[in-house]
Motif scaffolding. Structure first.
Motif, mmCIF file in Angstrom:
data_model
loop_
_atom_site.group_PDB
_atom_site.id
_atom_site.type_symbol
_atom_site.label_atom_id
_atom_site.label_comp_id
_atom_site.label_asym_id
_atom_site.label_seq_id
_atom_site.Cartn_x
_atom_site.Cartn_y
_atom_site.Cartn_z
ATOM 1 N N SER A 159 45.939 38.112 38.488
ATOM 2 C CA SER A 159 45.124 37.472 37.445
ATOM 3 C C SER A 159 43.923 36.756 38.047
ATOM 4 O O SER A 159 44.053 36.049 39.053
ATOM 5 C CB SER A 159 45.982 36.442 36.693
ATOM 6 O OG SER A 159 47.164 37.056 36.208
ATOM 7 N N THR A 160 42.768 36.922 37.416
ATOM 8 C CA THR A 160 41.544 36.284 37.910
ATOM 9 C C THR A 160 41.695 34.771 37.824
ATOM 10 O O THR A 160 42.060 34.244 36.772
ATOM 11 C CB THR A 160 40.352 36.726 37.040
ATOM 12 O OG1 THR A 160 40.272 38.146 37.080
ATOM 13 C CG2 THR A 160 39.053 36.117 37.552
ATOM 14 N N PRO A 191 42.798 40.991 43.315
ATOM 15 C CA PRO A 191 42.192 40.968 41.982
ATOM 16 C C PRO A 191 42.260 42.320 41.270
ATOM 17 O O PRO A 191 42.155 43.366 41.907
ATOM 18 C CB PRO A 191 40.730 40.587 42.260
ATOM 19 C CG PRO A 191 40.496 40.924 43.690
ATOM 20 C CD PRO A 191 41.804 40.768 44.391
ATOM 21 N N ARG A 193 40.727 45.186 38.899
ATOM 22 C CA ARG A 193 39.365 45.700 38.670
ATOM 23 C C ARG A 193 39.424 46.780 37.592
ATOM 24 O O ARG A 193 38.754 47.794 37.678
ATOM 25 C CB ARG A 193 38.781 46.283 39.959
ATOM 26 C CG ARG A 193 38.283 45.232 40.945
ATOM 27 C CD ARG A 193 37.764 45.871 42.207
ATOM 28 N NE ARG A 193 36.938 44.972 43.029
ATOM 29 C CZ ARG A 193 36.496 45.295 44.245
ATOM 30 N NH1 ARG A 193 36.833 46.474 44.774
ATOM 31 N NH2 ARG A 193 35.746 44.461 44.938
ATOM 32 N N GLU A 242 40.348 35.772 45.888
ATOM 33 C CA GLU A 242 40.077 35.099 44.599
ATOM 34 C C GLU A 242 38.574 34.917 44.397
ATOM 35 O O GLU A 242 38.018 35.187 43.329
ATOM 36 C CB GLU A 242 40.814 33.751 44.554
ATOM 37 C CG GLU A 242 42.328 33.870 44.436
ATOM 38 C CD GLU A 242 43.076 32.595 44.875
ATOM 39 O OE1 GLU A 242 42.496 31.743 45.575
ATOM 40 O OE2 GLU A 242 44.263 32.475 44.501
ATOM 41 N N LYS A 245 36.532 38.240 43.599
ATOM 42 C CA LYS A 245 36.577 38.633 42.183
ATOM 43 C C LYS A 245 35.601 37.793 41.376
ATOM 44 O O LYS A 245 34.857 38.297 40.517
ATOM 45 C CB LYS A 245 37.992 38.456 41.642
ATOM 46 C CG LYS A 245 38.136 38.659 40.153
ATOM 47 C CD LYS A 245 37.877 40.091 39.723
ATOM 48 C CE LYS A 245 38.032 40.245 38.244
ATOM 49 N NZ LYS A 245 37.809 41.615 37.781
ATOM 50 N N LEU A 246 35.565 36.502 41.660
ATOM 51 C CA LEU A 246 34.677 35.625 40.886
ATOM 52 C C LEU A 246 33.213 35.924 41.178
ATOM 53 O O LEU A 246 32.368 35.895 40.277
ATOM 54 C CB LEU A 246 35.012 34.165 41.175
ATOM 55 C CG LEU A 246 36.375 33.718 40.626
ATOM 56 C CD1 LEU A 246 36.669 32.285 41.048
ATOM 57 C CD2 LEU A 246 36.452 33.857 39.112
ATOM 58 N N ASN A 249 32.113 39.030 39.027
ATOM 59 C CA ASN A 249 31.850 38.823 37.595
ATOM 60 C C ASN A 249 30.816 37.741 37.330
ATOM 61 O O ASN A 249 30.098 37.796 36.331
ATOM 62 C CB ASN A 249 33.162 38.560 36.853
ATOM 63 C CG ASN A 249 33.951 39.866 36.708
ATOM 64 O OD1 ASN A 249 33.501 40.936 37.134
ATOM 65 N ND2 ASN A 249 35.116 39.787 36.099
ATOM 66 N N CYS A 300 36.317 38.827 30.500
ATOM 67 C CA CYS A 300 36.015 38.597 31.924
ATOM 68 C C CYS A 300 34.709 37.830 32.095
ATOM 69 O O CYS A 300 34.699 36.683 32.525
ATOM 70 C CB CYS A 300 35.878 39.925 32.669
ATOM 71 S SG CYS A 300 37.244 41.013 32.493
ATOM 72 N N ASP A 304 35.196 34.175 33.517
ATOM 73 C CA ASP A 304 35.496 34.050 34.946
ATOM 74 C C ASP A 304 34.585 33.058 35.692
ATOM 75 O O ASP A 304 35.077 32.237 36.466
ATOM 76 C CB ASP A 304 35.424 35.422 35.635
ATOM 77 C CG ASP A 304 36.502 36.382 35.101
ATOM 78 O OD1 ASP A 304 37.394 35.915 34.368
ATOM 79 O OD2 ASP A 304 36.432 37.576 35.392
#
Ligand code: SAJ
Length: 459
Positions: A159-160, A191, A193, A242, A245-246, A249, A300, A304
């Motif tokens: 999970s993001t 993460p 995708r 982590e 991923k952030l 987005n 997202c 995010d």
């Protein structure tokens, strides 16, 4: 499976045994959360030969999965039906242990974790009312794992979330009974995708980032994902994964905000922002095309970046780009409602009492998801101005948002002809833009759909 070379680290006996079970696809895998991320993942693992149990709190989803009925666009019911076997009324733990390779069983009972070698957490990470991270679902899933954790278990969070969640929040929960990450149990962040509805990039050919708490955690997680994903990319820690991923987005949210502000500037300058962007996009390097629109929606992109901004606020740092992007993107519904008001004003029609048809309410084209959709904000703003507001969306039969519920207009042609103003908010591919342009008396096109269609189909 192509993975950037990582020397296998020293593995404890527990780790070696788990690695062997993963390599032979005998490891029992629990996927927590059977949504648009968890269900495709559970299916992919079962299709690869693993015994898989899906742990899902929504009993309707549990029943649907066990009936072989998919509710996720990217998973065909036939695919699911080939993998599930009725649980014959046994307890989750029992039926799970009886699961043979390549089968999937869904349950709402965390006890199924007793027989799991691997637990992958794929639950939602929304924002709360003050737009701060709401990780209650992650904590609930982690607590479920903690209550059934046992030596030899690998836990992966997908999970993001903000950097630090895996090591600062989850690791203590899993080590509270004396088990040690890296020796008895193993923990990583990887993460998701998944891009719902996409067919060119699937779970199998989208590179997967993995950050393990220890080298053994990284190795075991990489071994697991290599069984279903072509390219698995290790990074140095869960927090790095982590943050990766952030960045992905946040990059999108900020670049969408940039082109939205360019659209506001071009409006003031009397320039066609779409022509400007198309011209800039001819640059073969150093430019990436984004398009202005009604604002940003989805589960997202609007959310995010706030996980990152929140974490940095706790460190007394103000993430200014994220703040500014949110201001601009959130302003776009108001900007477009002002355009509608001006256009009606030019033909001496007040918004109040005018019939306004919103075309498309999903947050982006050719899908049925309305989460955070700017169309809902546009409709609410126009309702507040007492417009006679209607909508049409072939993917979304009904909407309910704050104080209103509406249904999609049954007859598109009639709805377009009867509208004083048509507002194109979501440019679904199925719309006949020439026909809509012919029938509509006034159009506000937030996606430039009609011009783009004409340019693409002009001789
Ligand atoms: N949008 C614009 N202009 C753009 C691009 C998007 O206004 O140039 C709007 C869309 O209409 C939508 C919102 O922004 O309302 C988000 O659009 P999106 O294309 O980013 O779609 P999402 O929210 O489905 O994002 C997902 C993300 N996937 C994952 O998180 C795994 C994102 O990382 C992907 O890049 C994106 O899909 C994608 O490329 O389709």
């Amino acid at each position: 499976m192509n993975t950037q070379s990582t020397q296998p680290p020293h593995l404890s006996e527990t780790a070696q045994s788990l690695r062997a079970r993963i390599a032979k696809r005998q490891a029992a895998v629990a996927v927590l959360g059977l949504g648009y991320v968890g269900l495709p993942l559970a299916v992919a693992l079962a299709e690869a030969g693993f015994p898989v149990v899906g742990i899902e709190i929504d009993e309707r989803k549990v029943d649907a999965v066990n009936r072989g009925e998919s509710y996720v666009k990217d998973v065909a019911s036939e695919q699911l039906a080939a993998l599930v076997r009725p649980a014959q009324g046994k307890s989750a733990a029992a039926s799970h242990s009886s699961l043979s390779a390549g089968h999937l069983l869904a349950t709402a009972d965390y006890a199924a974790l007793q027989g799991a070698d691997v637990a992958i957490i794929c639950v939602p990470t929304p924002l709360n009312k003050t737009r701060d991270p709401d990780i209650r679902y992650v904590l609930a899933a982690a607590e479920g794992v903690a209550q059934h954790i046992h030596p030899g278990m690998l836990i992966v969070l997908e999970s993001t979330t903000y950097p630090g969640t895996t090591e600062e929040l989850l690791r203590p929960m899993f080590e509270r009974n004396g088990l040690r990450v890296g020796h008895d149990i193993f923990l990583a962040f990887s993460p998701e995708r998944i891009d719902p509805g996409r067919s060119d990039y699937t779970i199998h050919n989208t590179p997967k980032i993995v950050g393990g708490v220890t080298p053994a955690c990284l190795h075991l997680t990489t071994t697991l994902y290599e069984s279903i994903i072509e390219e698995v990319i290790p990074v140095s820690s869960p927090a790095t994964a982590e943050m990766t991923k952030l960045l992905e987005n946040t990059f999108r949210a900020i670049n969408i905000a940039l082109v939205n502000e360019i659209a506001l500037m071009c409006d003031k300058l009397g320039l066609d922002v779409w022509e400007v962007i198309d011209a800039a996009a001819t640059k073969p390097y150093g430019f990436m095309k984004f398009t202005p629109g009604p604002g940003i929606g989805g589960h997202c992109i609007p959310l995010d970046p706030h996980y990152l901004a929140w974490k940095l606020r706790t460190l007394n740092y103000n993430a200014r780009f994220i703040q500014l992007a949110d201001e601009i993107n959130s302003e776009m519904p108001r900007y477009w409602v002002a355009k509608v008001q001006d256009a009606l004003n030019d033909i001496s029609k007040p918004v109040k009492g005018s019939r306004i048809l919103v075309l498309g309410v999903a947050y982006k084209k050719d899908i049925d998801d309305v989460r955070e959709s700017p169309a809902l904000d546009i409709i609410e703003l126009l309702r507040n101005k007492r417009a006679d507001i209607r909508y049409h969306d072939p993917y979304v039969p009904t909407i309910s948002h704050n104080a209103f519920r509406m249904s999609s207009e049954p007859d598109l042609e009639k709805a377009v002809e009867e509208a004083d103003c048509v507002v194109i908010v979501t440019d679904h591919s199925c719309y006949d833009w020439d026909d809509i342009a012919r029938r509509a008396s006034l159009i506000i096109d937030t996606r430039n759909a009609i011009q783009r269609h004409r340019r693409a189909h002009s001789p």
